[in-house]
Structures are given as structure tokens and as C-alpha cells.
Design a protein around this motif. Structure first.
Motif, PDB file in Angstrom:
ATOM      1  N   HIS A  64       0.867  -1.176   0.000  1.00  0.00           N
ATOM      2  CA  HIS A  64       0.000   0.000   0.000  1.00  0.00           C
ATOM      3  C   HIS A  64       0.910   1.235   0.000  1.00  0.00           C
ATOM      4  O   HIS A  64       2.136   1.099   0.001  1.00  0.00           O
ATOM      5  N   CYS A  97      -4.798   5.575   0.134  1.00  0.00           N
ATOM      6  CA  CYS A  97      -3.777   4.610  -0.263  1.00  0.00           C
ATOM      7  C   CYS A  97      -3.418   4.963  -1.702  1.00  0.00           C
ATOM      8  O   CYS A  97      -4.291   5.080  -2.546  1.00  0.00           O
ATOM      9  N   GLU A 105      -1.302   3.261  -3.698  1.00  0.00           N
ATOM     10  CA  GLU A 105      -0.728   2.138  -4.444  1.00  0.00           C
ATOM     11  C   GLU A 105      -1.874   1.170  -4.696  1.00  0.00           C
ATOM     12  O   GLU A 105      -2.481   0.671  -3.734  1.00  0.00           O
ATOM     13  N   CYS A 156      -4.135  -1.644  -4.700  1.00  0.00           N
ATOM     14  CA  CYS A 156      -3.976  -2.834  -3.870  1.00  0.00           C
ATOM     15  C   CYS A 156      -5.198  -3.736  -3.969  1.00  0.00           C
ATOM     16  O   CYS A 156      -5.610  -4.345  -3.000  1.00  0.00           O
ATOM     17  N   HIS A 208      -9.351  -0.916  -3.133  1.00  0.00           N
ATOM     18  CA  HIS A 208      -8.283   0.082  -3.003  1.00  0.00           C
ATOM     19  C   HIS A 208      -8.846   1.492  -2.840  1.00  0.00           C
ATOM     20  O   HIS A 208      -8.394   2.271  -1.996  1.00  0.00           O
ATOM     21  N   MET A 266      -9.797   2.875   0.606  1.00  0.00           N
ATOM     22  CA  MET A 266      -8.791   2.979   1.671  1.00  0.00           C
ATOM     23  C   MET A 266      -8.498   4.439   1.987  1.00  0.00           C
ATOM     24  O   MET A 266      -7.370   4.903   1.878  1.00  0.00           O
TER      25      MET A 266
END
Ligand SMILES: [Cu+2]
Length: 237
Positions: free
Chosen positions: A166, A201, A203, A205, A209, A212
């Protein structure tokens, strides 16, 4: 050219699209961002000017073509060692300047002596913030958590992930670090502005995602102390 320079440098006093920093490290990063943008604009203007000079000076030169209307062998390319060395050295110098400026900012950003350590666990698909006394802030994708930090205090965020990679990102802090399973990444940040800032987040994921998200609320030290006392102790997951 004058018009292009005016347009390109119009934003130089500004932040070139970066948010107003909410951390001391972010101020440094913003200065770096401005320096790199000016460097890039300088290089862009230099090459635009050179291009115009070449076009104007050589516009009446006869074309280097042979009988077949294509460049004759040996005419198509004229090597000039001095010019080649010149632009190679120029490019190397630009990269070297950018590298040194960046290394200095990175070294300073890691330098602050933290007075508070917060464990930040990024997992599929939310965040958990653990304070030194065991206080835990945790949310759900439907009800994202808000973690709180005191203003003006250097904070060490220890980033950990139990599953996949992340990335901890609060745009206003102007610093960001990946959260990698199997290791603890350390991000030092000194909030310098009261306020509430959104975090994500950064990145990809997997499935949730995009959910997040979290918030960072920066408050005065007394308000922080009072808030911390009210937090539940122990893991909620
Ligand atoms: Cu993530």
C-alpha cells in the motif's frame, strides 16, 4: 519566445499545482518542486530558442539531396564531436543538479528527532493507527478513520502491511511512502498547520483500493492530549 517565456514563468511564484504544505518537510519538498520546475522550464525555453535559431538561420540552405532526391551518403548526417560532447555534458549537469537537490531534501526529511511514534498499519482495505499507549484508531471502508496529530511535533510514522503493498499518502503533507509487507518503513513528518486533511492509499492494492481513505486532523497539543485519552486501547480488529 517572449510570450512563451511569459506564459511558462507565470506560475513561478506559485506552487506549480502542489497543495499548500501542512508539514515542515512539505515546505522543503515544495521548494524542491519549485526548483525542479524552474529547471525544467529553463531547459524547455533554451531548446525552444535554439530550435527557432536553427530554423531561421538555415531556412534557405539547399537540401542535402543526391540525384534520387534522398540524402547522399555521408551528407545525411554531419557529426560534430564538440556539439555531441556539449549536449551530453549539459544533460549530465541537469541530472546532477536535480539529483543533488533531491538528495539534500531527502536527507533533511529523515533528519528530525521524533517526539511521538505512531504505528500505521495499511491492510486490505483500511488503515489502523496505534499510539504509544496502545490507543487505536481504526475505521471501515464505509466509515473511514480520523487520526490526530499535534501541531509542531516531529512524528515518526512506522508503516507496516500484513498483506500487499500500500502507500501512505496525505497530499497536503507533501510526503508519501510505500507500505511494504515484511518490513517497517519510517516516515518522519512535522505537521505545521491546524486542519483536517484527506488521506488515501496511493498504491493500487486490488478490489477495494479506492475505499482505503482516512483523515488526518492536526490540532494543538492540549487538544491532542485530551483526544488521546478518549481513544480505546487495544486492537479492534
Ligand atoms: Cu492500499
Amino acid at each position: 519566445v517572449a510570450a512563451a517565456v511569459a506564459v511558462l514563468t507565470a506560475g513561478c511564484g506559485d506552487r506549480f499545482g502542489a497543495p499548500e504544505p501542512a508539514s515542515e518537510q512539505g515546505e522543503d519538498v515544495l521548494d524542491l518542486w519549485r526548483a525542479l520546475m524552474r529547471l525544467a522550464i529553463g531547459v524547455g525555453v533554451l531548446f525552444a530558442v535554439l530550435l527557432v535559431v536553427v530554423l531561421l538561420r538555415h531556412r534557405r540552405d539547399p537540401p542535402d539531396v543526391g540525384d534520387l532526391g534522398v540524402p547522399a551518403p555521408g551528407e545525411a548526417r554531419r557529426d560534430d564531436l564538440r556539439v555531441e560532447l556539449g549536449w551530453t555534458a549539459f544533460a549530465a549537469a541537469v541530472v546532477a543538479i536535480a539529483f543533488v537537490l533531491t538528495m539534500r531534501v531527502e536527507a533533511r526529511a529523515q533528519d528530525a528527532d521524533p517526539e511521538l511514534t505512531v504505528q500505521v498499519v495499511g491492510y486490505q482495505w483500511q488503515w489502523r493507527f496505534e499510539y504509544p499507549g496502545g490507543e487505536v484508531v481504526e475505521g471501515t471502508p464505509d466509515d473511514p478513520p480520523t487520526f490526530v496529530l499535534p501541531v509542531g511535533v516531529p512524528v515518526e510514522l512506522l508503516l507496516e502491511s500484513p498483506d500487499v503493498v500500500h502507500s501512505f499518502f496525505v497530499p497536503e503533507l507533501l510526503v508519501k511512502l510505500d507500505v511494504v509487507p515484511g518490513r517497517t518503513n519510517r516516515l518522519v513528518v512535522t505537521p505545521n498547520r491546524i486542519g483536517t486533511f484527506g488521506g488515501v492509499c496511493a498504491e493500487f492494492c486490488a478490489l477495494d483500493h479506492y475505499r482505503m481513505t482516512f483523515r488526518l486532523r492536526v490540532v494543538e497539543q492540549d487538544e491532542f492530549d485530551a483526544w488521546l485519552v478518549d481513544q480505546p486501547v487495544g486492537s479492534t480488529s
